[in-house]
Design an enzyme around this catalytic site. Structure first.
Site, PDB file in Angstrom:
ATOM      1  N   SER A 143       0.841  -1.199   0.000  1.00  0.00           N
ATOM      2  CA  SER A 143       0.000   0.000   0.000  1.00  0.00           C
ATOM      3  C   SER A 143       0.867   1.235   0.000  1.00  0.00           C
ATOM      4  O   SER A 143       1.991   1.232   0.531  1.00  0.00           O
ATOM      5  CB  SER A 143      -0.900   0.020   1.239  1.00  0.00           C
ATOM      6  OG  SER A 143      -1.501   1.287   1.389  1.00  0.00           O
ATOM      7  N   TYR A 156      -2.743  -0.777  10.396  1.00  0.00           N
ATOM      8  CA  TYR A 156      -2.640  -1.124   8.970  1.00  0.00           C
ATOM      9  C   TYR A 156      -1.254  -0.776   8.429  1.00  0.00           C
ATOM     10  O   TYR A 156      -0.615  -1.568   7.733  1.00  0.00           O
ATOM     11  CB  TYR A 156      -3.730  -0.375   8.198  1.00  0.00           C
ATOM     12  CG  TYR A 156      -3.769  -0.639   6.708  1.00  0.00           C
ATOM     13  CD1 TYR A 156      -4.180  -1.873   6.204  1.00  0.00           C
ATOM     14  CD2 TYR A 156      -3.408   0.352   5.800  1.00  0.00           C
ATOM     15  CE1 TYR A 156      -4.226  -2.106   4.839  1.00  0.00           C
ATOM     16  CE2 TYR A 156      -3.457   0.127   4.432  1.00  0.00           C
ATOM     17  CZ  TYR A 156      -3.864  -1.103   3.948  1.00  0.00           C
ATOM     18  OH  TYR A 156      -3.910  -1.344   2.594  1.00  0.00           O
TER      19      TYR A 156
HETATM   20  N1  LIG Z   1      -8.505  -0.789  -2.623  1.00  0.00           N
HETATM   21  C1  LIG Z   1      -7.577   0.055  -2.185  1.00  0.00           C
HETATM   22  O1  LIG Z   1      -7.769   1.271  -2.173  1.00  0.00           O
HETATM   23  C2  LIG Z   1      -6.251  -0.454  -1.699  1.00  0.00           C
HETATM   24  C3  LIG Z   1      -5.197   0.468  -1.542  1.00  0.00           C
HETATM   25  C4  LIG Z   1      -3.954   0.010  -1.107  1.00  0.00           C
HETATM   26  C5  LIG Z   1      -3.772  -1.332  -0.849  1.00  0.00           C
HETATM   27  N2  LIG Z   1      -4.806  -2.205  -1.002  1.00  0.00           N
HETATM   28  C6  LIG Z   1      -4.550  -3.616  -0.711  1.00  0.00           C
HETATM   29  O2  LIG Z   1      -5.055  -4.388  -1.778  1.00  0.00           O
HETATM   30  C7  LIG Z   1      -5.497  -5.652  -1.289  1.00  0.00           C
HETATM   31  C8  LIG Z   1      -6.951  -5.898  -1.721  1.00  0.00           C
HETATM   32  O3  LIG Z   1      -7.747  -4.852  -1.197  1.00  0.00           O
HETATM   33  P1  LIG Z   1      -9.243  -4.634  -1.671  1.00  0.00           P
HETATM   34  O4  LIG Z   1      -9.523  -3.183  -1.460  1.00  0.00           O
HETATM   35  O5  LIG Z   1      -9.450  -5.219  -3.017  1.00  0.00           O
HETATM   36  O6  LIG Z   1     -10.039  -5.470  -0.556  1.00  0.00           O
HETATM   37  P2  LIG Z   1     -11.551  -6.047  -0.573  1.00  0.00           P
HETATM   38  O7  LIG Z   1     -12.329  -5.482  -1.702  1.00  0.00           O
HETATM   39  O8  LIG Z   1     -12.057  -5.857   0.816  1.00  0.00           O
HETATM   40  O9  LIG Z   1     -11.361  -7.605  -0.873  1.00  0.00           O
HETATM   41  C9  LIG Z   1     -10.797  -8.408   0.113  1.00  0.00           C
HETATM   42  C10 LIG Z   1     -10.722  -9.820  -0.401  1.00  0.00           C
HETATM   43  O10 LIG Z   1     -10.072 -10.619   0.611  1.00  0.00           O
HETATM   44  C11 LIG Z   1     -10.892 -11.744   0.859  1.00  0.00           C
HETATM   45  N3  LIG Z   1     -10.702 -12.264   2.212  1.00  0.00           N
HETATM   46  C12 LIG Z   1     -11.002 -11.669   3.388  1.00  0.00           C
HETATM   47  N4  LIG Z   1     -10.659 -12.467   4.422  1.00  0.00           N
HETATM   48  C13 LIG Z   1     -10.130 -13.592   3.861  1.00  0.00           C
HETATM   49  C14 LIG Z   1      -9.605 -14.788   4.391  1.00  0.00           C
HETATM   50  N5  LIG Z   1      -9.503 -14.976   5.722  1.00  0.00           N
HETATM   51  N6  LIG Z   1      -9.183 -15.751   3.539  1.00  0.00           N
HETATM   52  C15 LIG Z   1      -9.277 -15.581   2.189  1.00  0.00           C
HETATM   53  N7  LIG Z   1      -9.753 -14.458   1.627  1.00  0.00           N
HETATM   54  C16 LIG Z   1     -10.173 -13.470   2.458  1.00  0.00           C
HETATM   55  C17 LIG Z   1     -12.315 -11.290   0.606  1.00  0.00           C
HETATM   56  O11 LIG Z   1     -13.074 -12.440   0.373  1.00  0.00           O
HETATM   57  P3  LIG Z   1     -14.664 -12.559   0.727  1.00  0.00           P
HETATM   58  O12 LIG Z   1     -15.337 -11.357   0.154  1.00  0.00           O
HETATM   59  O13 LIG Z   1     -15.040 -13.838   0.037  1.00  0.00           O
HETATM   60  O14 LIG Z   1     -14.745 -12.596   2.216  1.00  0.00           O
HETATM   61  C18 LIG Z   1     -12.109 -10.420  -0.638  1.00  0.00           C
HETATM   62  O15 LIG Z   1     -12.044 -11.230  -1.795  1.00  0.00           O
HETATM   63  C19 LIG Z   1      -5.297  -5.609   0.228  1.00  0.00           C
HETATM   64  O16 LIG Z   1      -4.074  -6.223   0.571  1.00  0.00           O
HETATM   65  C20 LIG Z   1      -5.261  -4.124   0.532  1.00  0.00           C
HETATM   66  O17 LIG Z   1      -4.554  -3.832   1.700  1.00  0.00           O
HETATM   67  C21 LIG Z   1      -6.035  -1.801  -1.423  1.00  0.00           C
END
Ligand SMILES: NC(=O)c1ccc[n+]([C@@H]2O[C@H](COP(=O)([O-])OP(=O)(O)OC[C@H]3O[C@@H](n4cnc5c(N)ncnc54)[C@H](OP(=O)(O)O)[C@@H]3O)[C@@H](O)[C@H]2O)c1
Length: 249
Positions: A143, A156
């Site tokens: 991130s 975080y």
């Molecule tokens: N989006 C952003 O702005 C952003 C910015 C910087 C970094 N990131 C990083 O990018 C990554 C993805 O973020 P996102 O925003 O796409 O998150 P998200 O939309 O909340 O998606 C999270 C995913 O993780 C899965 N998950 C949660 N708990 C789990 C577990 N115990 N075992 C297996 N799968 C699990 C969820 O599955 P279910 O829905 O099936 O529970 C979902 O598919 C993260 O590492 C985050 O820190 C995101």
């Protein structure tokens, strides 16, 4: 892309959000994709959509925090698709805000579970397959908070910094084995869970991005696809910010 012994990518947390976009992109690039998630319906839907588009994918519902489950899942993937040679460590749980006074060890540990403990156990589970194949790609989703650190996100940010340390140390040790380890660090990229974020807050963030726009999940997926590709064979231990230049300011 040249042929490898096995061309199988596991994307953790790919049932929605950035992970789903990464899974779709890797499939479009020719990878057979193991789509991991917790929600069975969503996980199956992402895999089915890839197959409907002509790609190869299968759903693997498993908790990335549970070591025995992960070892079993990696075995199942090898049976169904082949040994994993690309691992994208993307899954995340809730990311609660918290300041210096309001963040204790339990809050930090909960984030470390996702960004240090889980990458460690999933990584160790796929390593034997990569070593046998003589090649591997590991891409962590970190991130921008490690570079441009906000207030009120102590747990975080601490855990994401630990994830970068893990990636760098693995990169050093695995380089000689043909296994690269890199990280992609997105800025704020709205996904489904951000539907509750008011436009005024999005606009405030957008105003801090030199490019003046928000990034998309496909922007993040493109960076992952590069690290996964043969073109990135000589690149390891690197962080790639996907943030429209925001970390520069
Ligand atoms: N989006 C952003 O702005 C952003 C910015 C910087 C970094 N990131 C990083 O990018 C990554 C993805 O973020 P996102 O925003 O796409 O998150 P998200 O939309 O909340 O998606 C999270 C995913 O993780 C899965 N998950 C949660 N708990 C789990 C577990 N115990 N075992 C297996 N799968 C699990 C969820 O599955 P279910 O829905 O099936 O529970 C979902 O598919 C993260 O590492 C985050 O820190 C995101």
């Amino acid at each position: 892309m040249t042929e490898r012994t096995s061309h199988v990518a596991l994307v953790t947390g790919a049932s929605r959000g950035l992970g789903a976009a990464i899974a779709r992109r890797l499939a479009a690039d020719g990878w057979s994709v193991a789509v991991n998630g917790i929600d069975a319906e969503e996980t199956e839907a992402v895999a089915a959509a890839i197959v409907a588009d002509g790609g190869t994918a299968a759903p693997f519902v498993a908790d990335v925090l549970d070591e025995a489950t992960i070892v079993a899942m990696v075995g199942d993937i090898a049976t169904v698709l082949g040994p994993v040679t690309c691992l994208v460590l993307n899954a995340t749980g809730p990311q609660p805000d918290g300041d210096v006074d309001g963040t204790g060890w339990p809050e930090v540990e909960a984030e470390l579970d996702f960004f240090a403990r889980s990458p460690l156990i999933v990584g160790q589970a796929v390593l034997p397959g990569m070593r046998a194949a003589g090649t591997g790609r590991i891409v962590h989703i970190d991130s921008e908070v490690v570079s441009k650190t906000p207030a009120n996100r102590v747990a975080y940010t601490t855990a994401k910094a630990a994830q970068v340390g893990l990636a760098r140390s693995w990169a050093v040790e695995l380089a000689a084995e043909g296994i690269t380890v890199n990280t992609v660090a997105p800025g704020f990229v709205p996904v489904e869970r951000h539907d509750v974020v008011a436009e005024v807050h999005r606009e405030a963030y957008r105003a801090t991005v030199p490019m003046g726009t928000m990034g998309s999940p496909d922007d993040v997926a493109a960076a992952v696809a590069f690290f996964a590709s043969d073109d990135a064979r000589f690149i390891t231990g690197q962080r790639l910010l996907v943030d429209g230049g925001r970390s520069l300011g």
